[in-house]
Design a protein around this motif. Structure first.
Motif, PDB file in Angstrom:
ATOM      1  N   THR A   1      25.623  51.439  64.082  1.00 49.57           N
ATOM      2  CA  THR A   1      26.466  52.086  63.087  1.00 49.57           C
ATOM      3  C   THR A   1      27.136  53.300  63.713  1.00 49.57           C
ATOM      4  OG1 THR A   1      25.025  51.378  61.273  1.00 49.57           O
ATOM      5  CG2 THR A   1      26.527  53.217  60.835  1.00 49.57           C
ATOM      6  N   ALA A   2      28.465  53.349  63.656  1.00 51.58           N
ATOM      7  CA  ALA A   2      29.217  54.505  64.146  1.00 51.58           C
ATOM      8  C   ALA A   2      29.554  55.402  62.957  1.00 51.58           C
ATOM      9  CB  ALA A   2      30.493  54.050  64.837  1.00 51.58           C
ATOM     10  N   VAL A   3      29.338  56.692  63.110  1.00 53.03           N
ATOM     11  CA  VAL A   3      29.678  57.676  62.085  1.00 53.03           C
ATOM     12  C   VAL A   3      30.824  58.518  62.614  1.00 53.03           C
ATOM     13  CG1 VAL A   3      28.864  59.612  60.699  1.00 53.03           C
ATOM     14  CG2 VAL A   3      27.305  57.720  61.233  1.00 53.03           C
ATOM     15  N   VAL A   4      31.933  58.511  61.883  1.00 56.80           N
ATOM     16  CA  VAL A   4      33.124  59.223  62.323  1.00 56.80           C
ATOM     17  C   VAL A   4      33.591  60.177  61.230  1.00 56.80           C
ATOM     18  CG1 VAL A   4      33.834  57.296  63.806  1.00 56.80           C
ATOM     19  CG2 VAL A   4      34.709  57.433  61.474  1.00 56.80           C
ATOM     20  N   GLY A   5      34.485  61.080  61.602  1.00 62.51           N
ATOM     21  CA  GLY A   5      35.021  62.051  60.661  1.00 62.51           C
ATOM     22  C   GLY A   5      35.459  63.299  61.392  1.00 62.51           C
ATOM     23  N   ALA A   6      36.250  64.092  60.723  1.00 65.54           N
ATOM     24  CA  ALA A   6      36.751  65.329  61.313  1.00 65.54           C
ATOM     25  C   ALA A   6      35.617  66.335  61.477  1.00 65.54           C
ATOM     26  CB  ALA A   6      37.852  65.913  60.430  1.00 65.54           C
TER      27      ALA A   6
ATOM     28  N   ASP B   1      24.121  61.968  68.794  1.00 67.59           N
ATOM     29  CA  ASP B   1      25.193  62.847  68.341  1.00 67.59           C
ATOM     30  C   ASP B   1      26.169  63.077  69.487  1.00 67.59           C
ATOM     31  OD1 ASP B   1      26.803  64.615  67.014  1.00 67.59           O
ATOM     32  OD2 ASP B   1      25.232  66.077  66.579  1.00 67.59           O
ATOM     33  N   GLU B   2      27.318  62.414  69.427  1.00 69.85           N
ATOM     34  CA  GLU B   2      28.359  62.531  70.447  1.00 69.85           C
ATOM     35  C   GLU B   2      27.812  62.249  71.846  1.00 69.85           C
ATOM     36  OE1 GLU B   2      31.523  63.095  69.808  1.00 69.85           O
ATOM     37  OE2 GLU B   2      31.607  64.067  67.865  1.00 69.85           O
ATOM     38  N   PRO B   3      27.119  61.134  72.073  1.00 72.12           N
ATOM     39  CA  PRO B   3      26.485  60.910  73.378  1.00 72.12           C
ATOM     40  C   PRO B   3      27.460  60.665  74.514  1.00 72.12           C
ATOM     41  CG  PRO B   3      26.376  58.910  72.082  1.00 72.12           C
ATOM     42  CD  PRO B   3      26.920  59.985  71.173  1.00 72.12           C
ATOM     43  N   THR B   4      28.704  60.253  74.197  1.00 69.70           N
ATOM     44  CA  THR B   4      29.662  59.939  75.261  1.00 69.70           C
ATOM     45  C   THR B   4      30.782  60.965  75.363  1.00 69.70           C
ATOM     46  OG1 THR B   4      30.916  58.510  73.749  1.00 69.70           O
ATOM     47  CG2 THR B   4      29.199  57.470  75.064  1.00 69.70           C
TER      48      THR B   4
ATOM     49  N   THR C   1      30.523  59.801  66.706  1.00 71.90           N
ATOM     50  CA  THR C   1      31.535  59.750  67.764  1.00 71.90           C
ATOM     51  C   THR C   1      32.883  60.195  67.236  1.00 71.90           C
ATOM     52  OG1 THR C   1      32.582  58.323  69.423  1.00 71.90           O
ATOM     53  CG2 THR C   1      32.099  57.323  67.285  1.00 71.90           C
ATOM     54  N   HIS C   2      33.723  60.683  68.153  1.00 68.01           N
ATOM     55  CA  HIS C   2      35.115  60.979  67.835  1.00 68.01           C
ATOM     56  C   HIS C   2      36.034  59.860  68.316  1.00 68.01           C
ATOM     57  CE1 HIS C   2      33.967  65.228  67.022  1.00 68.01           C
ATOM     58  NE2 HIS C   2      35.036  65.186  66.261  1.00 68.01           N
ATOM     59  N   ASP C   3      35.488  58.927  69.093  1.00 66.61           N
ATOM     60  CA  ASP C   3      36.320  57.873  69.676  1.00 66.61           C
ATOM     61  C   ASP C   3      35.575  56.552  69.616  1.00 66.61           C
ATOM     62  OD1 ASP C   3      37.972  56.224  71.103  1.00 66.61           O
ATOM     63  OD2 ASP C   3      38.226  57.570  72.803  1.00 66.61           O
ATOM     64  N   LEU C   4      35.950  55.704  68.667  1.00 70.57           N
ATOM     65  CA  LEU C   4      35.286  54.419  68.518  1.00 70.57           C
ATOM     66  C   LEU C   4      35.467  53.539  69.747  1.00 70.57           C
ATOM     67  CD1 LEU C   4      36.239  53.684  64.820  1.00 70.57           C
ATOM     68  CD2 LEU C   4      33.946  54.095  65.697  1.00 70.57           C
ATOM     69  N   GLY C   5      36.557  53.742  70.474  1.00 72.67           N
ATOM     70  CA  GLY C   5      36.809  52.948  71.667  1.00 72.67           C
ATOM     71  C   GLY C   5      35.737  53.117  72.722  1.00 72.67           C
ATOM     72  N   GLU C   6      35.007  54.237  72.674  1.00 76.26           N
ATOM     73  CA  GLU C   6      33.952  54.473  73.656  1.00 76.26           C
ATOM     74  C   GLU C   6      32.723  53.598  73.400  1.00 76.26           C
ATOM     75  OE1 GLU C   6      33.171  58.614  73.413  1.00 76.26           O
ATOM     76  OE2 GLU C   6      34.920  59.193  74.605  1.00 76.26           O
TER      77      GLU C   6
ATOM     78  N   ARG D   1      40.377  52.182  70.026  1.00 76.95           N
ATOM     79  CA  ARG D   1      40.798  52.774  68.765  1.00 76.95           C
ATOM     80  C   ARG D   1      40.125  54.126  68.573  1.00 76.95           C
ATOM     81  NH1 ARG D   1      41.236  47.823  64.404  1.00 76.95           N
ATOM     82  NH2 ARG D   1      42.199  46.334  65.814  1.00 76.95           N
ATOM     83  N   THR D   2      40.894  55.100  68.143  1.00 74.23           N
ATOM     84  CA  THR D   2      40.371  56.421  67.872  1.00 74.23           C
ATOM     85  C   THR D   2      40.418  56.659  66.378  1.00 74.23           C
ATOM     86  OG1 THR D   2      42.523  57.488  68.034  1.00 74.23           O
ATOM     87  CG2 THR D   2      41.284  57.241  70.081  1.00 74.23           C
ATOM     88  N   LEU D   3      39.972  57.825  65.949  1.00 73.21           N
ATOM     89  CA  LEU D   3      39.959  58.123  64.521  1.00 73.21           C
ATOM     90  C   LEU D   3      41.353  58.101  63.922  1.00 73.21           C
ATOM     91  CD1 LEU D   3      37.335  60.965  64.231  1.00 73.21           C
ATOM     92  CD2 LEU D   3      37.029  58.507  64.243  1.00 73.21           C
ATOM     93  N   GLU D   4      42.370  58.339  64.736  1.00 69.03           N
ATOM     94  CA  GLU D   4      43.715  58.403  64.194  1.00 69.03           C
ATOM     95  C   GLU D   4      44.352  57.033  64.030  1.00 69.03           C
ATOM     96  OE1 GLU D   4      42.358  62.040  65.463  1.00 69.03           O
ATOM     97  OE2 GLU D   4      42.682  60.343  66.798  1.00 69.03           O
TER      98      GLU D   4
END
Length: 234
Positions: A37-42, A160-163, A192-197, A224-227
């Motif tokens: 599960t990826a958790v994203v957001g500003a 938490d932001e491992p990459t 993550t801030h970048d799902l592509g990672e 793909r990134t958050l944007e």
């Protein structure tokens, strides 16, 4: 059809207030074994607070957070350059992942050493296993901490932001290691801030102002990134 497996963690109407600010507001979320599960957001959307609740470090102000009985949890936080000062080799650091089961002062069994070796190999650090942490790049050190978490054989792995800030080789190695964990049945949650990672994920949970604003099913999210994440069905 068999009934769905019990979630590893179940959150219901979770609210968390921090210094007069509502960091999480009415969050309902199930985390299942064998899923990434990826958790994203500003920034400020509540991602780190969510991880702390899932890890059991922070109790909800209201609502319920239920961890399945007997669940072992491992957390990989963002690591700074201070980790380079630890007088440890890669193998030493990853071996600490067996302390939960063996204790800090008992020698590792052959099976423990095999688990440590497999974890180091999973993140691509076998050639550097005897190297001191201070002699590694930042990306290599972060991979070593991921390996330490893998060595715990935890049922729930939280990252938490491992990459963040890693080179391409380290990002790919870390993402591959997370899939090793899910293939063994662990529930893996990654902020993550970048799902592509992360490559192929099972679910994307988007937070906004402490609420889950969107949930998407399994999809290949490379590049793909958050944007630019579009609608995903899965």
């Amino acid at each position: 059809m068999p009934p769905p497996a019990e979630p590893v963690v179940r959150l219901r109407d979770v609210r968390v207030d921090l210094e007069g600010h509502r960091a999480l507001d009415g969050v309902d979320l199930d985390i299942h074994a064998g899923r990434l599960t990826a958790v994203v957001g500003a920034n400020g959307s509540g991602k780190s607070t969510l991880v702390s609740v899932l890890a059991g470090f922070r109790a909800p102000t209201s609502g319920t957070a239920e961890l399945r009985a007997g669940t072992a949890v491992a957390l990989v936080a963002q690591h700074t350059a201070d980790a380079a000062r630890l007088p440890l080799s890669v193998t030493d650091l990853v071996s600490m992942g067996r302390w939960r089961e063996r204790g800090a002062f008992r020698p590792l069994r052959r099976s423990d050493r095999a688990t440590v070796s497999e974890a180091i190999d999973a993140v691509g650090l076998t050639p550097l296993a005897s190297r001191p942490l201070g002699a590694l790049s930042g990306g290599q050190r972060q991979r070593a901490f991921v390996a330490q978490a893998l060595a715990q054989d935890a049922d729930l792995l939280l990252l938490d932001e491992p990459t963040s800030g890693l080179d391409d080789v380290s990002r790919r190695a870390a993402a591959s290691a997370l899939r090793v964990a899910t293939s063994r049945g662990a529930a893996v949650v990654v902020v993550t801030h970048d799902l592509g990672e992360l490559g192929d994920v099972d679910e994307v949970v988007t937070l906004a102002d402490g609420r889950i604003s969107d949930r998407r099913g399994r999809s290949v999210m490379r590049g793909r990134t958050l944007e630019n994440v579009g609608t995903v069905e899965g």
